[in-house]
Design a protein around this motif. Structure first.
Motif, PDB file in Angstrom:
ATOM      1  N   PHE A  27       0.833  -1.209   0.000  1.00 33.73           N
ATOM      2  CA  PHE A  27       0.000   0.000   0.000  1.00 33.73           C
ATOM      3  C   PHE A  27       0.869   1.261   0.000  1.00 33.73           C
ATOM      4  O   PHE A  27       0.531   2.256  -0.639  1.00 33.73           O
ATOM      5  CB  PHE A  27      -0.944   0.013   1.204  1.00 33.73           C
ATOM      6  N   GLN A  28       1.968   1.205   0.732  1.00 33.04           N
ATOM      7  CA  GLN A  28       2.887   2.345   0.727  1.00 33.04           C
ATOM      8  C   GLN A  28       3.431   2.615  -0.673  1.00 33.04           C
ATOM      9  O   GLN A  28       3.545   3.761  -1.099  1.00 33.04           O
ATOM     10  CB  GLN A  28       4.045   2.101   1.698  1.00 33.04           C
ATOM     11  N   LYS A  29       3.740   1.561  -1.406  1.00 30.38           N
ATOM     12  CA  LYS A  29       4.248   1.703  -2.771  1.00 30.38           C
ATOM     13  C   LYS A  29       3.188   2.312  -3.700  1.00 30.38           C
ATOM     14  O   LYS A  29       3.528   2.946  -4.703  1.00 30.38           O
ATOM     15  CB  LYS A  29       4.716   0.358  -3.303  1.00 30.38           C
ATOM     16  N   LEU A  30       1.908   2.112  -3.341  1.00 29.53           N
ATOM     17  CA  LEU A  30       0.834   2.721  -4.131  1.00 29.53           C
ATOM     18  C   LEU A  30       0.646   4.200  -3.788  1.00 29.53           C
ATOM     19  O   LEU A  30      -0.050   4.915  -4.506  1.00 29.53           O
ATOM     20  CB  LEU A  30      -0.488   1.985  -3.901  1.00 29.53           C
ATOM     21  N   ASP A  34       1.149   7.225   6.261  1.00 26.01           N
ATOM     22  CA  ASP A  34       0.749   6.923   7.642  1.00 26.01           C
ATOM     23  C   ASP A  34       0.166   5.511   7.725  1.00 26.01           C
ATOM     24  O   ASP A  34      -0.941   5.296   8.227  1.00 26.01           O
ATOM     25  CB  ASP A  34      -0.264   7.965   8.139  1.00 26.01           C
ATOM     26  N   ILE A  35       0.933   4.557   7.215  1.00 23.81           N
ATOM     27  CA  ILE A  35       0.432   3.201   7.035  1.00 23.81           C
ATOM     28  C   ILE A  35       0.060   2.515   8.345  1.00 23.81           C
ATOM     29  O   ILE A  35      -0.862   1.699   8.390  1.00 23.81           O
ATOM     30  CB  ILE A  35       1.454   2.354   6.241  1.00 23.81           C
ATOM     31  N   ILE A  65      -9.135   3.247  -1.579  1.00 24.28           N
ATOM     32  CA  ILE A  65      -7.677   3.119  -1.661  1.00 24.28           C
ATOM     33  C   ILE A  65      -7.103   4.207  -2.568  1.00 24.28           C
ATOM     34  O   ILE A  65      -6.068   4.813  -2.247  1.00 24.28           O
ATOM     35  CB  ILE A  65      -7.278   1.723  -2.170  1.00 24.28           C
ATOM     36  N   ARG A  66      -7.772   4.470  -3.684  1.00 27.60           N
ATOM     37  CA  ARG A  66      -7.293   5.537  -4.582  1.00 27.60           C
ATOM     38  C   ARG A  66      -7.273   6.889  -3.863  1.00 27.60           C
ATOM     39  O   ARG A  66      -6.330   7.667  -4.019  1.00 27.60           O
ATOM     40  CB  ARG A  66      -8.192   5.606  -5.831  1.00 27.60           C
ATOM     41  N   LYS A  67      -8.289   7.116  -3.060  1.00 31.73           N
ATOM     42  CA  LYS A  67      -8.352   8.363  -2.311  1.00 31.73           C
ATOM     43  C   LYS A  67      -7.227   8.425  -1.277  1.00 31.73           C
ATOM     44  O   LYS A  67      -6.558   9.465  -1.125  1.00 31.73           O
ATOM     45  CB  LYS A  67      -9.713   8.499  -1.624  1.00 31.73           C
ATOM     46  N   ALA A  68      -7.008   7.335  -0.572  1.00 37.31           N
ATOM     47  CA  ALA A  68      -5.962   7.297   0.455  1.00 37.31           C
ATOM     48  C   ALA A  68      -4.574   7.455  -0.162  1.00 37.31           C
ATOM     49  O   ALA A  68      -3.666   8.033   0.449  1.00 37.31           O
ATOM     50  CB  ALA A  68      -6.036   5.989   1.235  1.00 37.31           C
ATOM     51  N   ALA A  69      -4.414   6.929  -1.384  1.00 35.63           N
ATOM     52  CA  ALA A  69      -3.123   7.026  -2.071  1.00 35.63           C
ATOM     53  C   ALA A  69      -3.001   8.322  -2.868  1.00 35.63           C
ATOM     54  O   ALA A  69      -1.937   8.603  -3.421  1.00 35.63           O
ATOM     55  CB  ALA A  69      -2.953   5.830  -3.011  1.00 35.63           C
ATOM     56  N   ASN A  70      -4.107   9.064  -2.913  1.00 35.03           N
ATOM     57  CA  ASN A  70      -4.135  10.308  -3.691  1.00 35.03           C
ATOM     58  C   ASN A  70      -3.717  10.050  -5.139  1.00 35.03           C
ATOM     59  O   ASN A  70      -2.921  10.789  -5.724  1.00 35.03           O
ATOM     60  CB  ASN A  70      -3.235  11.367  -3.056  1.00 35.03           C
ATOM     61  N   GLN A  77      -6.467  -3.893 -10.704  1.00 31.57           N
ATOM     62  CA  GLN A  77      -5.495  -4.974 -10.525  1.00 31.57           C
ATOM     63  C   GLN A  77      -4.375  -4.566  -9.583  1.00 31.57           C
ATOM     64  O   GLN A  77      -3.954  -5.361  -8.732  1.00 31.57           O
ATOM     65  CB  GLN A  77      -4.910  -5.384 -11.877  1.00 31.57           C
ATOM     66  N   GLN A  78      -3.895  -3.335  -9.696  1.00 37.10           N
ATOM     67  CA  GLN A  78      -2.845  -2.861  -8.796  1.00 37.10           C
ATOM     68  C   GLN A  78      -3.318  -2.892  -7.345  1.00 37.10           C
ATOM     69  O   GLN A  78      -2.588  -3.309  -6.442  1.00 37.10           O
ATOM     70  CB  GLN A  78      -2.423  -1.435  -9.163  1.00 37.10           C
ATOM     71  N   ILE A  79      -4.545  -2.452  -7.131  1.00 33.53           N
ATOM     72  CA  ILE A  79      -5.099  -2.405  -5.769  1.00 33.53           C
ATOM     73  C   ILE A  79      -5.330  -3.812  -5.235  1.00 33.53           C
ATOM     74  O   ILE A  79      -4.962  -4.131  -4.094  1.00 33.53           O
ATOM     75  CB  ILE A  79      -6.395  -1.580  -5.751  1.00 33.53           C
ATOM     76  N   ASP A  80      -5.924  -4.671  -6.062  1.00 39.54           N
ATOM     77  CA  ASP A  80      -6.179  -6.046  -5.627  1.00 39.54           C
ATOM     78  C   ASP A  80      -4.883  -6.785  -5.340  1.00 39.54           C
ATOM     79  O   ASP A  80      -4.786  -7.541  -4.360  1.00 39.54           O
ATOM     80  CB  ASP A  80      -6.984  -6.810  -6.681  1.00 39.54           C
TER      81      ASP A  80
END
Length: 211
Positions: A27-30, A34-35, A65-70, A77-80
Motif C-alpha cells: 500500500f505504501q508503494k501505491l 501513515d500506514i 484506496i485511490r483516495k488514500a493514495a491520492n 489490478q494494482q489495488i487487488d
C-alpha cells in the motif's frame, strides 16, 4: 481443555499464513501514507471493516484506496494485488488435520474475510489443492462478508452459537488476535490464543489437549 465438544477456528494465521507487513509495504508503494494507522493487525481504517462486513463493494473499497493514495490512476489490478499480497498460503497437513479434528468434535470456521480475499483464496485452494471450498472440512464455514458481521463484536459469535445450538462452555474458539479472543470470552466461549505459525497448528493442538 476440559469438556470441549465443539471447536471454532479462525482462518488467517491459524490455518492459513498471512503477513500484514507485506500489504503495508504494498500500500505504501501505491502512495498510501501513515500506514500504521491506515492498516495494521490491531487497528485500521474503517474502509477495511466495511469491506469485511459487506457494507461496501470491492469497487467502493478500491475507490477508497485511490483516495488514500491520492492517485485516481491506480488500476483495480494494482489495488487487488496490493491487498492480496498479505495472503501467503497453507499446507496440505493442515487440511488433513482439520478432518482429523472434525472426527472428534463439531468444528466450524469463523473468519473476518472479504470478497477480494475470498475469491483469491478459493482460486488458490482449487489450483493448489484441488479443493473447491471448505464445506467438507467443517460442519459450517462462516465468513464475515456473508454474515454482515465481524469479530470481535459479540453478535457474530452469538449467531454461530444460536444457529448451531452450541453450549458456549463446551465450545473452544481459536484465534491469533487478542481482541477477537476477548470478544469470544464475553459470550462465554473457551478460548485459545494462537501464537505459533499455521505450520505448527498440529503441535499447538496437541500441546493444548485438543488432539
Amino acid at each position: 481443555m476440559q469438556n470441549i465438544k465443539n471447536v471454532i477456528f479462525d482462518y488467517g494465521n491459524v490455518i492459513f499464513d498471512i503477513d500484514f507487513r507485506i500489504a503495508q509495504n504494498a500500500f505504501q508503494k501505491l502512495g498510501v501514507t501513515d500506514i500504521e494507522s491506515f492498516f495494521a493487525h490491531k487497528g485500521h481504517n474503517q474502509l477495511f471493516d466495511d469491506l469485511e462486513t459487506g457494507s461496501i463493494s470491492p469497487a467502493e473499497f478500491r475507490a477508497g484506496i485511490r483516495k488514500a493514495a491520492n492517485n485516481n490512476d491506480l488500476t483495480d489490478q494494482q489495488i487487488d494485488d496490493a491487498w492480496n499480497s498479505l495472503l501467503i498460503g497453507t499446507i496440505q497437513e493442515n487440511h488433513d488435520l482439520l478432518l482429523k479434528v472434525k472426527e472428534k468434535y463439531r468444528t466450524f470456521l469463523l473468519s473476518n474475510n472479504n470478497e477480494i480475499h475470498y475469491n483469491w483464496i478459493i482460486n488458490y485452494l482449487k489450483t493448489t489443492f484441488k479443493i473447491n471450498n471448505y464445506d467438507d472440512y467443517f460442519e459450517k464455514a462462516y465468513f464475515s462478508q456473508h454474515m454482515k458481521l465481524r469479530k470481535p463484536n459479540t453478535n457474530i459469535f452469538e449467531q454461530v452459537i444460536k444457529e448451531n445450538n452450541l453450549n458456549p462452555a463446551e465450545t473452544l474458539f481459536i484465534d491469533d488476535s487478542p481482541q477477537h479472543i476477548e470478544g469470544a470470552k464475553k459470550v462465554g466461549l473457551q478460548t485459545l490464543l494462537m501464537t505459533e505459525k499455521p505450520a505448527q497448528l498440529k503441535d499447538f493442538l496437541k500441546k493444548n489437549g485438543i488432539l
